[in-house]
Structures are given as structure tokens and as C-alpha cells.
Design a protein around this motif. Sequence first.
Motif, PDB file in Angstrom:
ATOM      1  N   GLU A 150       0.256  -1.404   0.032  1.00  0.00           N
ATOM      2  CA  GLU A 150       0.142   0.092  -0.059  1.00  0.00           C
ATOM      3  C   GLU A 150       1.298   1.321   0.317  1.00  0.00           C
ATOM      4  OE1 GLU A 150      -3.627   2.120   2.603  1.00  0.00           O
ATOM      5  OE2 GLU A 150      -3.365   0.326   3.076  1.00  0.00           O
ATOM      6  N   ALA A 151       1.863   1.073   0.928  1.00  0.00           N
ATOM      7  CA  ALA A 151       2.838   2.244   0.659  1.00  0.00           C
ATOM      8  C   ALA A 151       3.300   2.363  -0.477  1.00  0.00           C
ATOM      9  CB  ALA A 151       4.135   2.142   1.724  1.00  0.00           C
ATOM     10  N   VAL A 152       3.338   1.474  -1.600  1.00  0.00           N
ATOM     11  CA  VAL A 152       4.385   1.649  -2.694  1.00  0.00           C
ATOM     12  C   VAL A 152       3.401   2.249  -3.236  1.00  0.00           C
ATOM     13  CG1 VAL A 152       5.177   0.782  -4.461  1.00  0.00           C
ATOM     14  CG2 VAL A 152       6.299   0.088  -2.808  1.00  0.00           C
ATOM     15  N   ARG A 153       2.239   1.804  -3.209  1.00  0.00           N
ATOM     16  CA  ARG A 153       1.498   2.374  -4.336  1.00  0.00           C
ATOM     17  C   ARG A 153       0.608   3.814  -3.706  1.00  0.00           C
ATOM     18  NH1 ARG A 153      -3.908   3.258  -3.027  1.00  0.00           N
ATOM     19  NH2 ARG A 153      -3.602   2.819  -1.207  1.00  0.00           N
ATOM     20  N   LEU A 154       0.391   4.385  -3.298  1.00  0.00           N
ATOM     21  CA  LEU A 154       0.560   5.333  -2.601  1.00  0.00           C
ATOM     22  C   LEU A 154       1.570   6.414  -3.290  1.00  0.00           C
ATOM     23  CD1 LEU A 154      -0.606   4.976   1.176  1.00  0.00           C
ATOM     24  CD2 LEU A 154      -2.007   6.195  -0.787  1.00  0.00           C
ATOM     25  N   ALA A 155       2.621   6.060  -2.678  1.00  0.00           N
ATOM     26  CA  ALA A 155       3.643   6.671  -3.492  1.00  0.00           C
ATOM     27  C   ALA A 155       4.485   6.984  -4.470  1.00  0.00           C
ATOM     28  CB  ALA A 155       5.322   5.709  -2.693  1.00  0.00           C
ATOM     29  N   PRO A 178       9.506   9.932  -4.926  1.00  0.00           N
ATOM     30  CA  PRO A 178      10.316   8.478  -5.546  1.00  0.00           C
ATOM     31  C   PRO A 178      11.248   7.691  -4.385  1.00  0.00           C
ATOM     32  CG  PRO A 178      11.039  10.471  -6.640  1.00  0.00           C
ATOM     33  CD  PRO A 178      10.027  10.961  -6.339  1.00  0.00           C
ATOM     34  N   TRP A 179      11.554   8.367  -3.562  1.00  0.00           N
ATOM     35  CA  TRP A 179      12.277   7.558  -2.494  1.00  0.00           C
ATOM     36  C   TRP A 179      11.387   6.818  -1.575  1.00  0.00           C
ATOM     37  CZ3 TRP A 179      10.040   7.683   2.140  1.00  0.00           C
ATOM     38  CH2 TRP A 179       9.495   9.023   2.443  1.00  0.00           C
ATOM     39  N   GLY A 180      10.063   6.895  -1.517  1.00  0.00           N
ATOM     40  CA  GLY A 180       9.328   6.142  -0.694  1.00  0.00           C
ATOM     41  C   GLY A 180       8.882   4.528  -2.067  1.00  0.00           C
TER      42      GLY A 180
END
Length: 79
Positions: A40-45, A51-53
Amino acid sequence: MALARQSGNKAALALTLAFQADLVLASRGEIDQAEANHEEAVRLAREAGIPWGIAMGSLALAEFAARRGDVALASARAR
């Protein structure tokens, strides 16, 4: 986490999810929950253009796949 979700700030929520995932993994060894949080964090990033997320989350997801012995998935996630 609730405050980050309520605010609608995707960057804050992505960071919160990533930190929570690391805490869940470190304290309880719950790899499935940690992986779900990082997904979920990657999707939101991605949505927020951080980019760093994306990079940090993708690396964590690659690590989870490697821990499970899925080398092909780990390699794909690390790219």
C-alpha cells in the motif's frame, strides 16, 4: 495511521505505513502484514510521485519475496 488517512496526505500515509510495516515485522515477525503495508505504501508513493518512497518500498517487497525463496519475484520487485 488514522490521522494520516484522514488528512488525505498520501506522502504521510505512505511513510506511516512503511514505518508500521517495519515495526510489525521487527516486533512480531508478521511478514504478511508487513508486506501488505509496504504494498500500500508503494502504491501511495507512486500516486504522490515520491521516488524515494517507491524505491524503499520496492526494496522491502523484494526482501520479503527473497525471504520466501521466490528469487524471480524478488528480482522483479528490486527493479
